[in-house]
Every structure is written in structure tokens, then in C-alpha cells.
Design an enzyme around this catalytic site. Structure first.
Site, PDB file in Angstrom:
ATOM      1  N   CYS A 184       1.401  -5.208   2.023  1.00 39.83           N
ATOM      2  CA  CYS A 184       2.252  -5.775   0.967  1.00 39.83           C
ATOM      3  C   CYS A 184       2.674  -7.220   1.247  1.00 39.83           C
ATOM      4  CB  CYS A 184       3.474  -4.887   0.744  1.00 39.83           C
ATOM      5  SG  CYS A 184       4.629  -4.785   2.133  1.00 39.83           S
ATOM      6  N   HIS A 235       9.112  -3.261   1.782  1.00 40.25           N
ATOM      7  CA  HIS A 235       8.032  -3.413   0.807  1.00 40.25           C
ATOM      8  C   HIS A 235       8.341  -4.601  -0.098  1.00 40.25           C
ATOM      9  CE1 HIS A 235       4.479  -2.240  -1.391  1.00 40.25           C
ATOM     10  NE2 HIS A 235       5.147  -2.307  -2.529  1.00 40.25           N
ATOM     11  N   HIS A 241       1.218  -5.656  -6.475  1.00 44.89           N
ATOM     12  CA  HIS A 241       1.551  -5.358  -5.074  1.00 44.89           C
ATOM     13  C   HIS A 241       0.444  -4.526  -4.437  1.00 44.89           C
ATOM     14  CE1 HIS A 241       3.547  -1.113  -5.637  1.00 44.89           C
ATOM     15  NE2 HIS A 241       2.645  -1.325  -6.557  1.00 44.89           N
TER      16      HIS A 241
END
Length: 393
Positions: free
Chosen positions: A305, A353, A365
């Protein structure tokens, strides 16, 4: 005499300080045996429910992502520390060479003094002395050296002291590097362990359970899409209100200034510089859609990520730190309602994240292992999972 009236001792044993009759003792013993049998051979009813499996798998993926960011941080630290160690070792090697040259020069001074008649030990004695200073002091040669020779002696001592300091720094840096490498190994092992446990749980599901799990996931995605649409409406309404306010302000200004030959623009003020950079970052991110999530990866074939967001903004000329922990501090925090395309959206209390906002409640993402870079609602894991929004440039 009193002993004749003493009540007989009841039979049985004590359990936790309480006297129990023999019959109760037998019952307790039977219950214990039954309990042991149940533990030894659990029934099918003990199998976790699909919801429990889903939660456990999600938790394991979350833990793996946390360990991934810890791995990224340890890897970055290790890389920096290795560069520092290499630089220090190079410096020590260069200083050692200069020190050897200075020692040879001092040795030639001693030999010259000996040839002129001074009483001096041989070269071996000079090299075995605690320091050249001790040698020259002991042989009373310092007083007979020229200024240039005395300067060479001083330079030798200075170089010797600095070399020792650099060696100590290199030793300490090597120890730190070793610690960082150990942290790296631990984080890597943790990621692999969590992912292996998640895969094992999923592999034990029946075909029917996997189909039910997919249906549950689809329902979550539909709810996330609905929330994203709501956010998009709110943002569009806010933009319309801002445009109307700017229009009203522009009209008022134009009416007051009748001498102006051209009316003011009705377009609300925007940061065109940020918009330009954000467009470049988003163009890069869109080009990565479909590439696999791989923990610790920074491209170009795969990403995790924070590796994706770092690479996207690098394409726009903006350098972001490697980890989510640092990226969250690399810009200005804004509200989700004010989020603009290009902003970074961080998730979970431990900030493990991140995705890049594209507008209308959606983001790009790299979700998790086994998944691919994709567009998805910012509510993909529920509204409560959103931590913050940061504008990086």
C-alpha cells in the site's frame, strides 16, 4: 469425657477447602473424566462459524499489514545504516593509510637522528613504543627536531586520535546495523506467519462456505459503494455552494466597481499547482491497476500500500517517506469532506494502510496479499476504519 460427645468425622474429601461427601467426590471425578474426553476429541460443533473464520482471516491480514510496515521501516533503517557503516569503514581505511605514511615519516626522522650521532634505539623499538611521543621523549630527540618535523609529530597524534574515534563510530554503527537486520528478520517472519495462518484457514473452508464468504464480501462492497455515493453527493453540494458564494462575491465586487473594464472571474480560487501534481500522481496510480499486492514491494511490477502511494507521488515530483507511519505526517491534514483527488487516506488506529483518493468517495490502493491494485470505496472496511486524510504537497 468431652470426647465421648464428639461427632463422628464425615467421610469424603475436601475440594477447595470444602468438605464433600464420598458420593459427591465420585460425581466430580466422573465430570473431570468426561471433560478430559471432550477436550481430547472435540465434536464437529466446535468448528468455528463462517463469520468467526472471516473475522480471524481479516485480523490476520491486518496483522500481516502491520508487520509489513514494520518490515518496511526496518528495511529502510537497515539500508541507511549500511550506507553509514560503509562510509565510516572507507574513512577509517583512508585514515589508516595516512597514519601508516605518518608513521613511516616519523621512523625516517628517528633514523636520521641516529645517523647524526644521537643515541637511539632501533626501528623495532620505535614501532613498539606506546606512541611516537614516548619514543622521542625517552630519547630526548624532540628538542632536536625541526619545526617541520615537530609539526609532523603533532599531525600524527591528531590523525591517530581521529582514526580511533572513527573506528569506535564504525563499531557502534555495525552493532546498530546488526540490530536493524534482526528487526528486519523478525518482521519478515511475522508477515509470513500471519499470511500462512490466513491461507490455512481459508483452505479449510468448503465450497459452500467459500460461496457464502464471497456473498458476504459482496454485501460489504455494496454498502461501501453506497457510502461512497453519499460522500460524493456531499462533496458536490459543498463545491456548488462554494461556487455560488464565489459568484455572488464576484457580482457584488463588479457592481461596486463600475469603472472596471472587465468583470472578475467567477471561478473559485484553487491551488492549481497541487491539482497539476495530483493529476500526475493519479495518472501513475491508474496505470498500476491490476498489478499484484506484494508485501514490501515498491514497483514497478508489484506494490504494497505505501509503496504504491510513494511511487505515485514520486511520479509527480514529490518525495514521500517509505512507511505509512511517516507518510501520515508528510503533509497537511484535511477532513474527509474536504478531500481532493490525490490526497492520501489512511486507515486504522495504528495507521497501517493507505490509499490515494480519486474523488467521489473512491480511491486507488493495493489492498492486501492475494489482491491486486484497484479502485475501491474509501469505506471498503467500514467508516470507522478511516484514520485521517493528508494532502502531501
Amino acid at each position: 469425657m468431652a470426647s465421648q460427645h464428639r461427632k463422628p468425622r464425615p467421610s469424603g474429601t475436601r475440594v477447595a477447602g470444602i468438605r464433600t461427601p464420598a458420593l459427591a467426590t465420585a460425581a466430580l471425578t466422573s465430570m473431570a473424566l468426561l471433560s478430559q474426553t471432550a477436550n481430547a476429541a472435540p465434536s464437529a460443533d466446535d468448528k468455528p462459524s463462517l463469520e468467526e473464520v472471516e473475522k480471524k482471516v481479516d485480523d490476520l491480514y491486518r496483522q500481516a499489514e502491520t508487520a509489513t510496515e514494520q518490515y518496511n521501516a526496518a528495511k529502510e533503517k537497515t539500508t541507511k545504516q549500511r550506507k553509514r557503516v560503509d562510509a565510516l569503514l572507507d574513512n577509517v581505511a583512508q585514515r589508516a593509510q595516512k597514519l601508516n605514511e605518518a608513521r613511516e615519516q616519523l621512523g625516517s626522522f628517528a633514523a636520521a637522528q641516529y645517523r647524526t650521532g644521537a643515541s637511539a634505539p632501533d626501528t623495532a623499538t620505535f614501532l613498539l613504543a606506546d606512541s611516537p611521543q614516548d619514543y622521542f621523549d625517552q630519547t630526548q630527540l624532540m628538542g632536536r627536531l625541526t619545526d617541520r618535523q615537530k609539526g609532523a609529530v603533532d599531525d600524527y597524534f591528531t590523525e591517530q586520535s581521529e582514526t580511533m574515534k572513527k573506528r569506535q563510530e564504525a563499531t557502534q554503527s555495525l552493532e546498530t546495523l546488526t540490530d536493524s537486520q534482526n528487526d528486519l528478520k523478525t518482521a519478515k517472519a511475522t508477515v509470513q506467519k500471519k499470511l500462512s495462518a490466513a491461507r490455512t484457514l481459508l483452505s479449510q473452508l468448503t465450497a459452500e462456505e467459500k460461496a457464502r464468504l464471497a456473498a458476504i464480501e459482496k454485501e460489504k462492497q455494496q454498502e461501501a459503494a453506497r457510502k461512497a455515493a453519499e460522500l460524493a453527493k456531499q462533496q458536490q453540494a459543498a463545491e456548488a455552494a462554494q461556487a455560488a458564494a464565489a459568484q455572488q462575491e464576484s457580482s457584488t465586487s463588479s457592481s461596486a466597481d463600475t469603472s472596471s473594464s472587465s468583470p472578475s472571474s467567477s471561478t473559485p480560487a484553487t491551488d492549481t499547482s497541487y491539482t497539476t501534481k495530483a493529476e500526475k500522481a493519479l495518472a501513475f496510480a491508474r496505470a498500476q491497476i491490476g498489478k499484484p499486492y506484494v508485501w514490501g514491494a515498491t514497483g514497478p511490477e508489484s506494490y504494497d500500500c505505501s509503496g504504491l502511494t510513494q511511487a505515485a507521488w514520486k511520479a509527480a515530483g514529490v518525495t514521500l517517506p517509505r512507511t505509512t507511519y511517516d507518510q501520515v505526517n508528510a503533509g497537511t491534514t484535511v477532513s474527509l469532506a474536504d478531500a481532493l483527488p490525490g490526497d492520501l487516506i489512511f486507515f486504522y488506529d495504528d495507521v497501517t494502510h493507505v490509499g490515494i483518493y480519486i474523488g467521489n468517495g473512491m480511491m486507488i490502493h493495493a489492498p492486501k496479499p492475494g489482491a491486486y491494485v484497484r479502485e475501491e470505496s474509501v469505506y471498503y472496511d467500514g467508516e470507522s476504519s478511516i484514520h485521517s486524510v493528508v494532502r502531501p504537497a
